[in-house]
Design a protein around this motif. Structure first.
Motif, mmCIF file in Angstrom:
data_model
loop_
_atom_site.group_PDB
_atom_site.id
_atom_site.type_symbol
_atom_site.label_atom_id
_atom_site.label_comp_id
_atom_site.label_asym_id
_atom_site.label_seq_id
_atom_site.Cartn_x
_atom_site.Cartn_y
_atom_site.Cartn_z
ATOM 1 N N LEU A 65 0.684 -0.977 -0.091
ATOM 2 C CA LEU A 65 0.004 -0.007 0.071
ATOM 3 C C LEU A 65 0.791 1.383 -0.140
ATOM 4 N N LEU A 66 1.800 1.390 0.878
ATOM 5 C CA LEU A 66 2.932 2.414 0.952
ATOM 6 C C LEU A 66 3.429 2.848 -0.453
ATOM 7 N N GLY A 67 3.683 1.525 -1.599
ATOM 8 C CA GLY A 67 4.450 1.682 -2.478
ATOM 9 C C GLY A 67 3.705 2.911 -3.438
ATOM 10 N N TYR A 68 2.485 2.704 -3.603
ATOM 11 C CA TYR A 68 1.962 3.620 -4.583
ATOM 12 C C TYR A 68 2.202 4.994 -4.195
ATOM 13 N N ARG A 69 1.991 5.339 -2.821
ATOM 14 C CA ARG A 69 2.076 6.777 -2.352
ATOM 15 C C ARG A 69 3.741 6.958 -2.624
ATOM 16 N N ARG A 70 4.521 6.408 -2.365
ATOM 17 C CA ARG A 70 5.889 6.451 -2.624
ATOM 18 C C ARG A 70 6.237 6.654 -4.062
ATOM 19 N N ARG A 71 5.547 5.945 -4.964
ATOM 20 C CA ARG A 71 5.661 6.445 -6.426
ATOM 21 C C ARG A 71 5.192 7.710 -6.703
ATOM 22 N N LEU A 72 3.965 8.074 -6.067
ATOM 23 C CA LEU A 72 3.561 9.449 -6.399
ATOM 24 C C LEU A 72 4.499 10.638 -5.753
ATOM 25 N N ASP A 73 5.223 10.381 -4.663
ATOM 26 C CA ASP A 73 6.080 11.244 -4.123
ATOM 27 C C ASP A 73 7.158 11.494 -5.068
#
Length: 211
Positions: A65-73
């Motif tokens: 789940l955190l991977g998606y937000r990290r990619r957005l960052d």
């Protein structure tokens, strides 16, 4: 000779496809049972892989789940760095947020499932917010460079902190809502309100009193 070889590109595409397949299987389970009630073994079974294979792609189920937000960052920082030099820091960051917060209609269900699963897991939600908060330092550094200011310039910190907080709040409001429309539209409206107060920072500081 520079560039990526065809073989490396194929391997990257294969890895990306496998990663996305695991993510889809996991997110479906999270939506059905809740994040805390799903184990790595459950995800592996749903994805048709072994637990050992799972750990080749993810350090833990949190990273799904955190991977998606990290990619957005990562995309946000890249979009910010690519904005035209003539744009002031406020305008550049707003445009970078809008470029990276746009979610095509066909992807919204998947994005909502991920975001809602994260929001429903208290510890994971806190971790996600903490990582995003820490990321404002990287945004401020890019802004300071754009402003030709010192890395610790107060103006850059204020812009990064204020606009990131508003963008995050509007994103979470979209997730908590009915999921219709593009979140970028909500974020644009909110950032417009912020810009009315911060727009002055787009202009040079002739007195040199920004820090």
């Amino acid at each position: 000779m520079t560039g990526t070889s065809p073989l490396a590109e194929r391997l990257d595409r294969r890895r990306d496809a496998a990663t996305r397949a695991i993510e889809r299987a996991a997110v479906a389970l999270f939506a059905e049972r809740g994040f805390d009630r799903v184990s790595v073994d459950d995800v592996a079974v749903a994805a048709g892989i072994s637990q050992r294979t799972f750990f080749r792609y993810f350090a833990s189920k949190d990273d799904i789940l955190l991977g998606y937000r990290r990619r957005l960052d990562v995309r946000l920082l890249a979009a910010l760095a690519d904005r035209p030099p003539a744009e002031g820091p406020v305008t550049a960051l707003r445009n970078a947020f809008l470029a990276t917060s746009t979610v095509p209609a066909e992807n919204r269900e998947d994005v909502l499932l991920r975001a809602r699963a994260t929001a429903a897991a208290p510890a994971l939600h806190v971790r996600s917010r903490g990582e995003r908060s820490a990321g404002t330092a990287a945004i401020a550094a890019v802004l300071a460079e754009r402003m030709r200011a010192d890395p610790d310039d107060r103006r850059a910190r204020v812009i990064a902190t204020a606009m990131s907080a508003v963008a995050t709040a509007e994103w979470e409001a979209w997730v908590a809502g009915d999921g219709t429309g593009d979140p970028a539209t909500q974020i644009a409206a909110a950032l417009h309100l912020v810009e009315q107060g911060l727009g002055v920072l787009d202009r040079p500081d002739p007195a040199g009193e920004g820090s």
